[in-house]
Design a protein around this motif. Sequence first.
Motif, PDB file in Angstrom:
ATOM      1  N   ASP A  74       0.822  -1.215   0.000  1.00  0.00           N
ATOM      2  CA  ASP A  74       0.000   0.000   0.000  1.00  0.00           C
ATOM      3  C   ASP A  74       0.855   1.263   0.000  1.00  0.00           C
ATOM      4  OD1 ASP A  74      -2.380  -1.378  -0.049  1.00  0.00           O
ATOM      5  OD2 ASP A  74      -2.668  -1.305   2.126  1.00  0.00           O
ATOM      6  N   ASN A  75       2.038   1.193   0.596  1.00  0.00           N
ATOM      7  CA  ASN A  75       2.891   2.370   0.725  1.00  0.00           C
ATOM      8  C   ASN A  75       4.070   2.369  -0.236  1.00  0.00           C
ATOM      9  OD1 ASN A  75       1.870   3.988   3.209  1.00  0.00           O
ATOM     10  ND2 ASN A  75       1.686   1.836   3.759  1.00  0.00           N
ATOM     11  N   GLY A  76       4.127   1.401  -1.126  1.00  0.00           N
ATOM     12  CA  GLY A  76       5.197   1.346  -2.132  1.00  0.00           C
ATOM     13  C   GLY A  76       5.045   2.458  -3.150  1.00  0.00           C
ATOM     14  N   GLY A  77       6.163   2.904  -3.685  1.00  0.00           N
ATOM     15  CA  GLY A  77       6.156   4.006  -4.646  1.00  0.00           C
ATOM     16  C   GLY A  77       5.520   3.633  -5.964  1.00  0.00           C
ATOM     17  N   ARG A  78       4.829   4.603  -6.551  1.00  0.00           N
ATOM     18  CA  ARG A  78       4.189   4.390  -7.850  1.00  0.00           C
ATOM     19  C   ARG A  78       4.541   5.477  -8.849  1.00  0.00           C
ATOM     20  NH1 ARG A  78      -1.942   2.717  -7.370  1.00  0.00           N
ATOM     21  NH2 ARG A  78      -1.418   1.777  -9.350  1.00  0.00           N
ATOM     22  N   VAL A  79       5.399   6.423  -8.435  1.00  0.00           N
ATOM     23  CA  VAL A  79       5.794   7.522  -9.314  1.00  0.00           C
ATOM     24  C   VAL A  79       7.316   7.670  -9.269  1.00  0.00           C
ATOM     25  CG1 VAL A  79       3.621   8.781  -9.071  1.00  0.00           C
ATOM     26  CG2 VAL A  79       5.477   9.244  -7.477  1.00  0.00           C
ATOM     27  N   PRO A  80       7.932   8.168 -10.344  1.00  0.00           N
ATOM     28  CA  PRO A  80       9.374   8.422 -10.317  1.00  0.00           C
ATOM     29  C   PRO A  80       9.701   9.378  -9.160  1.00  0.00           C
ATOM     30  CG  PRO A  80       8.540   8.573 -12.550  1.00  0.00           C
ATOM     31  CD  PRO A  80       7.341   8.464 -11.652  1.00  0.00           C
ATOM     32  N   GLY A  81      10.816   9.138  -8.519  1.00  0.00           N
ATOM     33  CA  GLY A  81      11.198   9.896  -7.335  1.00  0.00           C
ATOM     34  C   GLY A  81      10.875   9.140  -6.060  1.00  0.00           C
ATOM     35  N   GLN A  82       9.866   8.257  -6.133  1.00  0.00           N
ATOM     36  CA  GLN A  82       9.530   7.385  -5.013  1.00  0.00           C
ATOM     37  C   GLN A  82       9.810   5.928  -5.353  1.00  0.00           C
ATOM     38  OE1 GLN A  82       5.403   8.124  -4.208  1.00  0.00           O
ATOM     39  NE2 GLN A  82       5.813  10.073  -3.202  1.00  0.00           N
ATOM     40  N   ALA A  83      10.035   5.645  -6.627  1.00  0.00           N
ATOM     41  CA  ALA A  83      10.283   4.282  -7.091  1.00  0.00           C
ATOM     42  C   ALA A  83      11.131   4.334  -8.353  1.00  0.00           C
ATOM     43  CB  ALA A  83       8.957   3.570  -7.373  1.00  0.00           C
ATOM     44  N   VAL A  84      11.751   3.207  -8.664  1.00  0.00           N
ATOM     45  CA  VAL A  84      12.553   3.068  -9.876  1.00  0.00           C
ATOM     46  C   VAL A  84      11.699   2.363 -10.917  1.00  0.00           C
ATOM     47  CG1 VAL A  84      14.622   2.013 -10.878  1.00  0.00           C
ATOM     48  CG2 VAL A  84      14.694   2.941  -8.560  1.00  0.00           C
ATOM     49  N   GLU A  85      11.670   2.917 -12.104  1.00  0.00           N
ATOM     50  CA  GLU A  85      10.890   2.347 -13.193  1.00  0.00           C
ATOM     51  C   GLU A  85      11.668   1.192 -13.802  1.00  0.00           C
ATOM     52  OE1 GLU A  85       9.825   3.986 -17.492  1.00  0.00           O
ATOM     53  OE2 GLU A  85       8.994   5.221 -15.868  1.00  0.00           O
ATOM     54  N   ILE A  86      11.008   0.046 -13.923  1.00  0.00           N
ATOM     55  CA  ILE A  86      11.616  -1.105 -14.588  1.00  0.00           C
ATOM     56  C   ILE A  86      10.657  -1.598 -15.654  1.00  0.00           C
ATOM     57  CG2 ILE A  86      13.075  -1.788 -12.650  1.00  0.00           C
ATOM     58  CD1 ILE A  86      11.076  -3.914 -11.942  1.00  0.00           C
ATOM     59  N   GLY A  87      11.207  -2.205 -16.683  1.00  0.00           N
ATOM     60  CA  GLY A  87      10.380  -2.669 -17.791  1.00  0.00           C
ATOM     61  C   GLY A  87       9.871  -4.063 -17.542  1.00  0.00           C
ATOM     62  N   GLY A  88       8.584  -4.269 -17.739  1.00  0.00           N
ATOM     63  CA  GLY A  88       7.977  -5.577 -17.608  1.00  0.00           C
ATOM     64  C   GLY A  88       7.813  -6.238 -18.960  1.00  0.00           C
ATOM     65  N   ASP A  89       7.285  -7.457 -18.972  1.00  0.00           N
ATOM     66  CA  ASP A  89       7.016  -8.151 -20.234  1.00  0.00           C
ATOM     67  C   ASP A  89       6.023  -7.370 -21.075  1.00  0.00           C
ATOM     68  OD1 ASP A  89       8.689 -10.296 -19.810  1.00  0.00           O
ATOM     69  OD2 ASP A  89       7.133 -11.528 -18.873  1.00  0.00           O
ATOM     70  N   ARG A  90       4.963  -6.880 -20.439  1.00  0.00           N
ATOM     71  CA  ARG A  90       3.903  -6.202 -21.166  1.00  0.00           C
ATOM     72  C   ARG A  90       3.640  -4.792 -20.668  1.00  0.00           C
ATOM     73  NH1 ARG A  90       2.855 -11.435 -20.762  1.00  0.00           N
ATOM     74  NH2 ARG A  90       1.690 -11.499 -18.835  1.00  0.00           N
ATOM     75  N   GLN A  91       4.243  -4.393 -19.551  1.00  0.00           N
ATOM     76  CA  GLN A  91       3.959  -3.081 -18.990  1.00  0.00           C
ATOM     77  C   GLN A  91       5.130  -2.582 -18.149  1.00  0.00           C
ATOM     78  OE1 GLN A  91       1.152  -5.283 -15.908  1.00  0.00           O
ATOM     79  NE2 GLN A  91       0.794  -3.117 -15.839  1.00  0.00           N
ATOM     80  N   THR A  92       5.133  -1.298 -17.883  1.00  0.00           N
ATOM     81  CA  THR A  92       6.130  -0.701 -17.015  1.00  0.00           C
ATOM     82  C   THR A  92       5.718  -0.941 -15.569  1.00  0.00           C
ATOM     83  OG1 THR A  92       6.636   0.988 -18.635  1.00  0.00           O
ATOM     84  CG2 THR A  92       7.228   1.468 -16.364  1.00  0.00           C
ATOM     85  N   LEU A  93       6.684  -1.256 -14.716  1.00  0.00           N
ATOM     86  CA  LEU A  93       6.430  -1.502 -13.299  1.00  0.00           C
ATOM     87  C   LEU A  93       7.321  -0.602 -12.464  1.00  0.00           C
ATOM     88  CD1 LEU A  93       6.347  -5.393 -13.523  1.00  0.00           C
ATOM     89  CD2 LEU A  93       4.397  -3.841 -13.485  1.00  0.00           C
ATOM     90  N   MET A  94       6.936  -0.375 -11.212  1.00  0.00           N
ATOM     91  CA  MET A  94       7.671   0.494 -10.311  1.00  0.00           C
ATOM     92  C   MET A  94       8.201  -0.328  -9.138  1.00  0.00           C
ATOM     93  SD  MET A  94       7.249   3.239 -12.017  1.00  0.00           S
ATOM     94  CE  MET A  94       7.797   4.604 -11.042  1.00  0.00           C
ATOM     95  N   LEU A  95       9.504  -0.194  -8.851  1.00  0.00           N
ATOM     96  CA  LEU A  95      10.160  -0.910  -7.767  1.00  0.00           C
ATOM     97  C   LEU A  95      10.567   0.082  -6.688  1.00  0.00           C
ATOM     98  CD1 LEU A  95      11.532  -3.563  -6.702  1.00  0.00           C
ATOM     99  CD2 LEU A  95      13.576  -2.786  -7.911  1.00  0.00           C
ATOM    100  N   SER A  96      10.225  -0.212  -5.441  1.00  0.00           N
ATOM    101  CA  SER A  96      10.604   0.646  -4.324  1.00  0.00           C
ATOM    102  C   SER A  96      10.877  -0.220  -3.099  1.00  0.00           C
ATOM    103  CB  SER A  96       9.497   1.659  -4.017  1.00  0.00           C
ATOM    104  OG  SER A  96       8.305   0.996  -3.653  1.00  0.00           O
ATOM    105  N   THR A  97      11.353   0.411  -2.040  1.00  0.00           N
ATOM    106  CA  THR A  97      11.545  -0.281  -0.765  1.00  0.00           C
ATOM    107  C   THR A  97      10.722   0.426   0.297  1.00  0.00           C
ATOM    108  OG1 THR A  97      13.529   1.016  -0.315  1.00  0.00           O
ATOM    109  CG2 THR A  97      13.859  -1.175  -1.274  1.00  0.00           C
TER     110      THR A  97
END
Length: 170
Positions: free
Chosen positions: A82-105
């Motif tokens: 629920d509190n993971g980042g979903r926008v640049p600056g709060q998460a790192v954008e990574i490429g998925g098979d079919r969509q862009t995903l956001m990685l955060s800690t």
Amino acid sequence: MKKILLPALAFVTLSACEDIWNREGVGFTGIDGEPRTIVESREAAGFVASRDSVPAELAGLTTPQLLTEETDPAKVAGVAIDNGGRVPGQAVEIGGDRQTLMLSTVSVNNVLYAVLRTPEGAADRMDVSTGPQFAASIPRLTGCLIGGNVYQKGTSSLRTSGFAAPLNCR
């Protein structure tokens, strides 16, 4: 004499198995720890970082520190999602098979979680098959080992809005 002969014998024994300059096998994953080829990494991980320095970019982000009264590991992971980042600056954008995903800690109850979510405003949810691929990619994406199970947000057997896995960064 034993102090010199024993290491020399071990070196000769181990090097007899393979060329000592051939850096393939256990512990050698390519130049600077990167996969040998993009194709190899897509097959193994399901997605490829859009940039080469994901662990460094992830370390540069602020990690939210949260406390919850929940004790069930799945519910604690749900708080992380629920509190993971979903926008640049709060998460790192990574490429998925079919969509862009956001990685955060996110740290919940002093446990650090890697959180994978869809970007803010994305109508699509992730396929649940992304979970095992995410688990296999955690060491490469975060620089840490996975410290437990991967949890998904929601109860759907087909689609989810996010995944979280505890990290072991010691």
